[in-house]
Design a protein around this motif. Structure first.
Motif, PDB file in Angstrom:
ATOM      1  N   ASP A  98     -12.084  21.426  -0.633  1.00  0.00           N
ATOM      2  CA  ASP A  98     -13.286  20.683  -0.232  1.00  0.00           C
ATOM      3  C   ASP A  98     -14.555  21.510  -0.393  1.00  0.00           C
ATOM      4  N   GLU A 102     -17.675  20.219  -2.684  1.00  0.00           N
ATOM      5  CA  GLU A 102     -18.921  19.840  -2.018  1.00  0.00           C
ATOM      6  C   GLU A 102     -20.046  20.864  -2.186  1.00  0.00           C
ATOM      7  N   ARG A 174     -19.868  21.061   8.273  1.00  0.00           N
ATOM      8  CA  ARG A 174     -18.551  21.396   7.715  1.00  0.00           C
ATOM      9  C   ARG A 174     -18.518  22.783   7.086  1.00  0.00           C
ATOM     10  N   PHE A 175     -19.621  23.184   6.466  1.00  0.00           N
ATOM     11  CA  PHE A 175     -19.572  24.413   5.684  1.00  0.00           C
ATOM     12  C   PHE A 175     -20.606  25.454   6.111  1.00  0.00           C
TER      13      PHE A 175
END
Length: 189
Positions: A98, A102, A174-175
């Motif tokens: 992911d 992304e 998320r990151f």
């Protein structure tokens, strides 16, 4: 600058790489994949650890080599002028997680601060695009922070077409991103 070329990573450039690391002043050296050294507990100031890291970078592009869990096969090239390390570019062979799909994209590159402004990033990216073509990739995703206008210009000069600017609110949770992210695609066929 003349006599500049893309080469495979080399333990012989240890001293030059360390001078470059000093210039980065603790910032992430985009494209250099230094995170592998941290993963294995290697101290890149130590010549033996540096040589192990360089060998791993070379191994990661071999078809029979299995990357560490959570990582993908990649090819790494260093930009050098004679025996002076100037920067690195890494081409992931797939977007296998992911983060890469992304945020990371297929290609990461970075030029040491003292060598910037000489279109070296364009040289590094163009060489990596040739590698991507030889691997049969039809197109590649590249990303950069929205505020990084130099990187955006480099990507666009190499054929990058802006897909979108992803707001930090979408990717940050998320990151851990702190900036909006520009997403580009370069068609290779």
């Amino acid at each position: 600058m003349t006599g500049i070329g893309l080469i495979e990573p080399s333990a012989a450039l240890h001293a030059s790489f360390m001078r470059s690391t000093t210039e980065w002043a603790g910032a992430e050296q985009d494209g250099a994949s230094v995170f592998y050294a941290a993963k294995y507990g290697w101290d890149l100031r130590n010549a033996e650890d540096f040589a192990q890291w360089v060998q791993l970078l070379k191994d990661l592009e071999k078809p029979h080599f299995t990357p560490p869990e959570g990582f993908v096969a990649q090819s790494t090239l260093w930009l050098a002028h004679d025996d002076e390390y100037l920067g690195a570019v890494s081409l992931r062979h797939e977007l296998g997680n992911d983060f890469l799909r992304e945020v990371g994209g297929y290609i990461g590159y970075g030029i040491r601060p003292s060598a910037r402004g000489n279109r070296l990033a364009r040289t590094a990216l163009a060489g990596s695009l040739e590698q991507a073509r030889s691997l049969g990739l039809p197109r590649v995703l590249l990303t950069c922070n929205d505020s990084n206008t130099a990187s955006a210009r480099t990507i666009e000069a190499c054929g990058g077409v802006l897909e979108r600017v992803t707001p930090v609110a979408e990717i940050g949770p998320r990151f851990g991103s702190t900036e909006d992210l520009r997403r580009y695609w370069i068609e290779l066929s």
